[in-house]
Scaffold this motif. Structure first.
Motif, PDB file in Angstrom:
ATOM      1  N   GLY A 234       0.783  -1.234   0.000  1.00 24.52           N
ATOM      2  CA  GLY A 234       0.000   0.000   0.000  1.00 24.52           C
ATOM      3  C   GLY A 234       0.807   1.271   0.000  1.00 24.52           C
ATOM      4  N   THR A 235       2.131   1.203  -0.181  1.00 24.64           N
ATOM      5  CA  THR A 235       2.950   2.420  -0.141  1.00 24.64           C
ATOM      6  C   THR A 235       3.115   3.066  -1.517  1.00 24.64           C
ATOM      7  N   GLY A 236       2.555   2.456  -2.573  1.00 26.95           N
ATOM      8  CA  GLY A 236       2.584   3.094  -3.883  1.00 26.95           C
ATOM      9  C   GLY A 236       3.693   2.620  -4.802  1.00 26.95           C
ATOM     10  N   LYS A 237       4.095   1.352  -4.675  1.00 25.06           N
ATOM     11  CA  LYS A 237       5.203   0.848  -5.496  1.00 25.06           C
ATOM     12  C   LYS A 237       4.858   0.854  -6.989  1.00 25.06           C
ATOM     13  N   SER A 407     -10.748  14.442  13.652  1.00 24.80           N
ATOM     14  CA  SER A 407     -10.433  13.225  12.897  1.00 24.80           C
ATOM     15  C   SER A 407      -9.015  13.279  12.349  1.00 24.80           C
ATOM     16  N   VAL A 408      -8.618  14.442  11.842  1.00 21.99           N
ATOM     17  CA  VAL A 408      -7.278  14.569  11.278  1.00 21.99           C
ATOM     18  C   VAL A 408      -6.222  14.309  12.347  1.00 21.99           C
ATOM     19  N   LEU A 409      -6.409  14.890  13.529  1.00 23.98           N
ATOM     20  CA  LEU A 409      -5.441  14.689  14.611  1.00 23.98           C
ATOM     21  C   LEU A 409      -5.384  13.222  15.026  1.00 23.98           C
ATOM     22  N   ALA A 410      -6.548  12.574  15.119  1.00 25.38           N
ATOM     23  CA  ALA A 410      -6.569  11.163  15.508  1.00 25.38           C
ATOM     24  C   ALA A 410      -5.912  10.288  14.451  1.00 25.38           C
ATOM     25  N   LEU A 411      -6.161  10.586  13.187  1.00 21.12           N
ATOM     26  CA  LEU A 411      -5.589   9.780  12.108  1.00 21.12           C
ATOM     27  C   LEU A 411      -4.087   9.990  11.975  1.00 21.12           C
ATOM     28  N   MET A 412      -3.574  11.119  12.438  1.00 21.71           N
ATOM     29  CA  MET A 412      -2.123  11.316  12.443  1.00 21.71           C
ATOM     30  C   MET A 412      -1.443  10.449  13.507  1.00 21.71           C
ATOM     31  N   ASP A 413      -2.229   9.989  14.499  1.00 20.85           N
ATOM     32  CA  ASP A 413      -1.703   9.077  15.515  1.00 20.85           C
ATOM     33  C   ASP A 413      -1.836   7.613  15.120  1.00 20.85           C
ATOM     34  N   TYR A 414      -2.631   7.322  14.078  1.00 23.34           N
ATOM     35  CA  TYR A 414      -2.921   5.958  13.669  1.00 23.34           C
ATOM     36  C   TYR A 414      -1.686   5.342  12.994  1.00 23.34           C
ATOM     37  N   THR A 415      -1.521   4.020  13.120  1.00 23.52           N
ATOM     38  CA  THR A 415      -0.316   3.358  12.604  1.00 23.52           C
ATOM     39  C   THR A 415      -0.394   3.028  11.113  1.00 23.52           C
ATOM     40  N   TRP A 416      -1.565   3.040  10.508  1.00 21.73           N
ATOM     41  CA  TRP A 416      -1.744   2.815   9.067  1.00 21.73           C
ATOM     42  C   TRP A 416      -1.054   1.548   8.581  1.00 21.73           C
ATOM     43  N   PRO A 417      -1.506   0.367   9.031  1.00 18.99           N
ATOM     44  CA  PRO A 417      -0.889  -0.887   8.539  1.00 18.99           C
ATOM     45  C   PRO A 417      -1.078  -1.090   7.038  1.00 18.99           C
ATOM     46  N   GLY A 418      -2.179  -0.536   6.459  1.00 22.43           N
ATOM     47  CA  GLY A 418      -2.408  -0.663   5.023  1.00 22.43           C
ATOM     48  C   GLY A 418      -1.915   0.530   4.222  1.00 22.43           C
ATOM     49  N   ASN A 419      -1.291   1.477   4.912  1.00 20.83           N
ATOM     50  CA  ASN A 419      -0.673   2.641   4.278  1.00 20.83           C
ATOM     51  C   ASN A 419      -1.659   3.444   3.420  1.00 20.83           C
ATOM     52  N   ILE A 420      -1.192   3.979   2.288  1.00 21.33           N
ATOM     53  CA  ILE A 420      -2.009   4.906   1.500  1.00 21.33           C
ATOM     54  C   ILE A 420      -3.241   4.230   0.938  1.00 21.33           C
ATOM     55  N   GLU A 422      -5.003   1.896   2.363  1.00 20.16           N
ATOM     56  CA  GLU A 422      -5.978   1.851   3.451  1.00 20.16           C
ATOM     57  C   GLU A 422      -6.628   3.213   3.642  1.00 20.16           C
ATOM     58  N   MET A 423      -5.824   4.290   3.586  1.00 21.23           N
ATOM     59  CA  MET A 423      -6.370   5.630   3.754  1.00 21.23           C
ATOM     60  C   MET A 423      -7.392   5.947   2.671  1.00 21.23           C
ATOM     61  N   GLU A 424      -7.067   5.632   1.431  1.00 24.55           N
ATOM     62  CA  GLU A 424      -7.979   5.938   0.322  1.00 24.55           C
ATOM     63  C   GLU A 424      -9.329   5.276   0.530  1.00 24.55           C
ATOM     64  N   HIS A 425      -9.323   4.002   0.914  1.00 24.27           N
ATOM     65  CA  HIS A 425     -10.583   3.288   1.104  1.00 24.27           C
ATOM     66  C   HIS A 425     -11.333   3.779   2.342  1.00 24.27           C
ATOM     67  N   MET A 426     -10.586   4.134   3.379  1.00 18.90           N
ATOM     68  CA  MET A 426     -11.211   4.637   4.596  1.00 18.90           C
ATOM     69  C   MET A 426     -11.940   5.952   4.328  1.00 18.90           C
ATOM     70  N   VAL A 427     -11.275   6.860   3.616  1.00 15.40           N
ATOM     71  CA  VAL A 427     -11.893   8.148   3.288  1.00 15.40           C
ATOM     72  C   VAL A 427     -13.091   7.948   2.366  1.00 15.40           C
ATOM     73  N   GLU A 428     -12.957   7.035   1.419  1.00  9.93           N
ATOM     74  CA  GLU A 428     -14.045   6.781   0.477  1.00  9.93           C
ATOM     75  C   GLU A 428     -15.294   6.294   1.209  1.00  9.93           C
ATOM     76  N   ARG A 429     -15.105   5.415   2.200  1.00  3.99           N
ATOM     77  CA  ARG A 429     -16.261   4.942   2.984  1.00  3.99           C
ATOM     78  C   ARG A 429     -16.932   6.089   3.721  1.00  3.99           C
ATOM     79  N   ALA A 430     -16.118   6.968   4.298  1.00  4.13           N
ATOM     80  CA  ALA A 430     -16.675   8.096   5.042  1.00  4.13           C
ATOM     81  C   ALA A 430     -17.456   9.036   4.125  1.00  4.13           C
ATOM     82  N   VAL A 431     -16.953   9.273   2.933  1.00  2.00           N
ATOM     83  CA  VAL A 431     -17.639  10.146   1.981  1.00  2.00           C
ATOM     84  C   VAL A 431     -18.959   9.538   1.541  1.00  2.00           C
ATOM     85  N   ILE A 432     -18.962   8.245   1.254  1.00  2.42           N
ATOM     86  CA  ILE A 432     -20.195   7.572   0.831  1.00  2.42           C
ATOM     87  C   ILE A 432     -21.257   7.661   1.914  1.00  2.42           C
TER      88      ILE A 432
END
Length: 515
Positions: A234-237, A407-420, A422-432
């Protein structure tokens, strides 16, 4: 996110209206998107302020808050400007300077006004250029006679102040970009550089962790060297692999991708090298493999660590000999292909465990590039969140414009195991899930509110202490910066003056911020 999305983020909301043209309304993105140099900028200004700018000269000064000029831009009609000063009065950067200034004599208090008067200017219409927090310059319309600017023109200049600021920002950002990125934005050969469109915004926020990576891409892209991309999933290789291809001399040829983990072992050889008709059961016609498809271009071998050992030996031979044989064929076919491989495994450990050939490892390890995990580039998280939110809002037709600062402050503390990814899908769910202009994104599996036993809630803090800790966290994330984009006040969604007042009341000083 592209430059236009970044510009929209930098300017105050609601300052970018459509442009009234002869053919109706023109979206500001389409108009500003064509700006590549000073001539384009002045053509844009002429379009915005038409029909008034037939014989009026334009002067733009890019300056800091103290009036120190970093760049002059001007297009004059019947005027020859004398050398312009490198510093102007600070009042040129202030809002209250907006409007028409008549000049009847040189002004000893202002080097700029004296220079313009001696150049033949008798009247100018001044407009400060602003971003979210301050002025970054000013625009002047110059005239050789008094009473030149009608009231309608003054109204148009005021109405389109945001557009004129955005157009100037576009030129400034292009100047600030490395030359190789700037040429791609200008469409030198029609190639769209993915590294520019999708990774650049994070680099502009700070991108400290990405700067070495982008520098390595710049170094290796023009060559034919084999590249090994490593990093977590998920880091964009794949994105970086395509960016390298599009920045190379092979960009006019194919960029062919194959996921070594997605195919059964018995099909990988056919996928890579192809087969002849009748080579095996089910081979009813000749098949061209990925190497031949990528002739003259780039072959991206994703998840190379998943390749079976027998196929590793065959791949090594192809890389060394630069030729292939189709399954069931007798003809040797020369290939001219650049190899970019990627893995989320530690290949050195795979070699030690006997799961990866050492000789193939050294063939691939010509120019390694390691992509940092998202948790190693936390300074990029706010802008990446905004980027994915805008994309998802456009995709699903939602009126989303902001992400809650909490939310931004909390997500800056998150470990992001799925990296970018994971972020894209997480934001997409919130928007939907939302129909409001502001969305709230919950941190997955957030256990910080629980004690170590996982059952009882942590002790409640007083409201003042909760506010104090939140402000300190925001200041730390912004490296002590209060004002400006991604400053602490911006993260907390409050005015900088309000934040400073709360800091003073709560006794928050620099020692609490510097860790």
């Amino acid at each position: 996110m592209d430059l236009l999305a970044l510009i929209e983020l930098l300017l105050p909301e609601g300052t970018l209206p459509e442009i009234q043209s002869e053919n109706g309304h023109v979206d500001w993105r389409g108009a500003i998107g064509s700006i590549r140099n000073e001539n384009d900028l002045f053509a844009f200004i002429h379009t915005v302020l038409r029909p008034y700018l037939h014989t009026i000269s334009v002067l733009i000064g890019i300056a800091d808050g103290n009036g120190t000029i970093s760049r002059w831009c001007h297009k004059t009609e019947g005027l020859t400007l004398l050398p312009l000063p490198q510093k102007v009065s600070e009042h040129f950067m202030q809002d209250n300077i907006s409007g028409v200034l008549e000049m009847y004599a040189p002004d000893r208090r202002s080097a700029l006004q004296t220079t313009l008067f001696n150049s033949g200017v008798r009247e100018m219409l001044i407009l400060p250029l602003r971003n979210h927090t301050n002025s970054f310059g000013f625009l002047c319309l110059l005239a050789k006679h008094h009473n030149t600017f009608p009231k309608s023109l003054q109204i148009s200049v005021k109405r389109y102040a945001g557009l004129l600021s955005a157009a100037t920002l576009k030129l400034m950002l292009l100047d600030a970009l490395p030359q190789w990125l700037q040429e791609e934005d200008m469409g030198g050969d029609g190639a769209e550089l993915l590294l520019y469109n999708d990774l650049l915004p994070a680099k502009l926020v700070s991108g400290i962790a990405l700067r070495p990576v982008i520098q390595q891409v710049r170094q290796v892209a023009p060559t034919d060297a084999t590249v090994l991309l490593t990093g977590e999933t998920g880091t964009g290789k794949e994105l970086f692999a395509e960016a390298i291809h599009l920045s190379s001399m092979r960009r006019q040829k194919a960029f062919v991708k194959i996921n070594c983990a997605a195919l059964p072992p018995q099909l990988i050889e056919s996928e890579l090298f192809g087969h002849e008709k009748g080579a095996f059961t089910g081979a009813i016609h000749r098949r061209i493999g990925k190497f031949e498809m990528a002739e003259g271009g780039t072959l991206f071998l994703d998840e190379i660590g998943e390749l079976p050992l027998d196929m590793q030996a065959k791949l090594l031979r192809v890389i060394q000999e630069k030729e292939i044989e189709r399954i069931g064929g007798t003809e040797t076919i020369p290939v001219n292909v650049r190899i970019i491989a990627a893995t989320n495994r530690t290949l050195e450990e795979e070699v030690r465990q006997g799961r990866f050939r050492q000789d193939l490892y050294y063939r691939l390890y010509v120019f390694p590039i390691h992509l940092p995990a998202l948790r190693e580039r936390r300074e990029d998280i706010p802008l990446l969140l905004q980027h994915f939110a805008r994309n998802a809002a456009m995709k699903y037709g939602k009126p989303i414009r902001h992400i809650a600062s909490g939310s931004v402050l909390a997500l800056m503390d998150y470990t992001w195991p799925g990296n970018i990814r994971e972020m894209e899908h997480m934001v997409e769910r919130a928007v939907i899930s939302s129909d409001e202009p502001q969305i709230t994104i919950a941190v997955p599996g957030n256990r910080k509110a629980l004690e170590a036993d996982g059952n009882s809630l942590s002790p409640l803090l007083t409201l003042a202490e909760t506010e104090r800790q939140t402000i300190i966290r925001a200041l730390r994330y912004s490296n002590g910066r209060i004002r400006g984009p991604q400053g602490a006040a911006d993260l907390l969604d409050i005015k900088p003056t309000t934040l400073e007042a709360r800091m003073k009341k709560l006794g928050i000083v620099k020692e609490h911020v510097v860790r």
